[in-house]
Write a protein that holds these residues in place. Structure first.
Motif, mmCIF file in Angstrom:
data_model
loop_
_atom_site.group_PDB
_atom_site.id
_atom_site.type_symbol
_atom_site.label_atom_id
_atom_site.label_comp_id
_atom_site.label_asym_id
_atom_site.label_seq_id
_atom_site.Cartn_x
_atom_site.Cartn_y
_atom_site.Cartn_z
ATOM 1 N N MET A 1 -5.786 2.473 1.047
ATOM 2 C CA MET A 1 -5.530 3.280 -0.203
ATOM 3 C C MET A 1 -6.422 4.621 0.256
ATOM 4 S SD MET A 1 -6.552 0.468 -3.157
ATOM 5 C CE MET A 1 -7.582 -0.668 -2.255
ATOM 6 N N GLU A 2 -5.952 5.320 1.309
ATOM 7 C CA GLU A 2 -6.701 6.548 1.555
ATOM 8 C C GLU A 2 -6.432 7.621 0.621
ATOM 9 O OE1 GLU A 2 -5.807 6.960 5.652
ATOM 10 O OE2 GLU A 2 -7.682 5.897 6.227
ATOM 11 N N GLU A 3 -7.557 8.568 0.410
ATOM 12 C CA GLU A 3 -6.966 9.792 -0.315
ATOM 13 C C GLU A 3 -6.621 10.867 0.714
ATOM 14 O OE1 GLU A 3 -9.864 11.244 -3.477
ATOM 15 O OE2 GLU A 3 -10.948 9.600 -2.952
ATOM 16 N N PRO A 4 -5.774 11.655 0.567
ATOM 17 C CA PRO A 4 -5.311 12.338 -0.870
ATOM 18 C C PRO A 4 -3.849 11.486 -1.219
ATOM 19 C CG PRO A 4 -4.645 13.781 0.792
ATOM 20 C CD PRO A 4 -5.244 12.852 1.588
ATOM 21 N N VAL A 5 -3.533 10.501 -0.248
ATOM 22 C CA VAL A 5 -2.260 9.986 -0.925
ATOM 23 C C VAL A 5 -2.373 9.199 -2.375
ATOM 24 C CG1 VAL A 5 -0.649 8.070 -0.287
ATOM 25 C CG2 VAL A 5 -1.397 9.584 1.390
ATOM 26 N N TRP A 6 -3.691 8.710 -2.501
ATOM 27 C CA TRP A 6 -4.096 7.910 -3.647
ATOM 28 C C TRP A 6 -5.151 8.612 -4.234
ATOM 29 C CZ3 TRP A 6 -0.113 4.915 -4.491
ATOM 30 C CH2 TRP A 6 0.644 4.530 -3.404
ATOM 31 N N ARG A 7 -5.285 9.092 -5.397
ATOM 32 C CA ARG A 7 -6.024 9.666 -6.211
ATOM 33 C C ARG A 7 -7.232 8.605 -6.719
ATOM 34 N NH1 ARG A 7 -1.327 10.788 -9.081
ATOM 35 N NH2 ARG A 7 -0.615 12.840 -8.503
#
Length: 136
Positions: A86-92
């Motif tokens: 769930m790494e950013e920036p893919v997931w807000r």
């Protein structure tokens, strides 16, 4: 989709599908309706969970129920999933769960957690884990 208290809308399906690619996750549901943050309910792969815990020197003994209740196991699993899947920036940041509930019981059509077409019955999970959700 559901709406958080801050007015942001979250579409859980893409994140759930991504998490199911993890060897640690068999089944999962992301929710957070009318809450400040999202949370995750996970039915983990027991073998992968125990192996991961052992690698990090966290006690992996005990029954599936015991593991599901332990805070150190929950913290490790949530951290592992957030940092790897769930790494950013893919997931807000508001999409990424701040809490996790580990479900020790497999979700099946027999226990009515899955529909005959194998879709998760979110309402049933929310009812089964109502006390855990309230405690978050």
């Amino acid at each position: 989709q559901f709406k958080l208290q801050n007015g942001k809308y979250v579409s859980p399906a893409p994140l759930e599908e991504n998490l199911k690619l993890s060897p640690l996750v068999e089944q999962c549901v992301l929710d957070g309706r009318d809450r400040e943050n999202t949370f995750l309910i996970v039915y983990p792969n027991e073998e992968a969970l125990r192996a991961g815990l052992s690698k990090t020197r966290i006690d992996a003994t005990g029954s599936r129920d015991d593991l599901a209740q332990r805070d150190d196991v929950k913290d490790w699993l949530l951290s592992e999933l957030r940092n790897t899947w769930m790494e950013e920036p893919v997931w807000r940041s508001y999409e990424r769960p701040n809490a996790i509930i580990i479900d020790p019981m497999e979700w099946t059509t027999e226990n009515r957690m899955l529909t005959p077409s194998l879709k998760t019955r979110v309402r049933g999970l929310m009812e089964r884990h109502a006390d855990d959700i309230d405690a978050l």
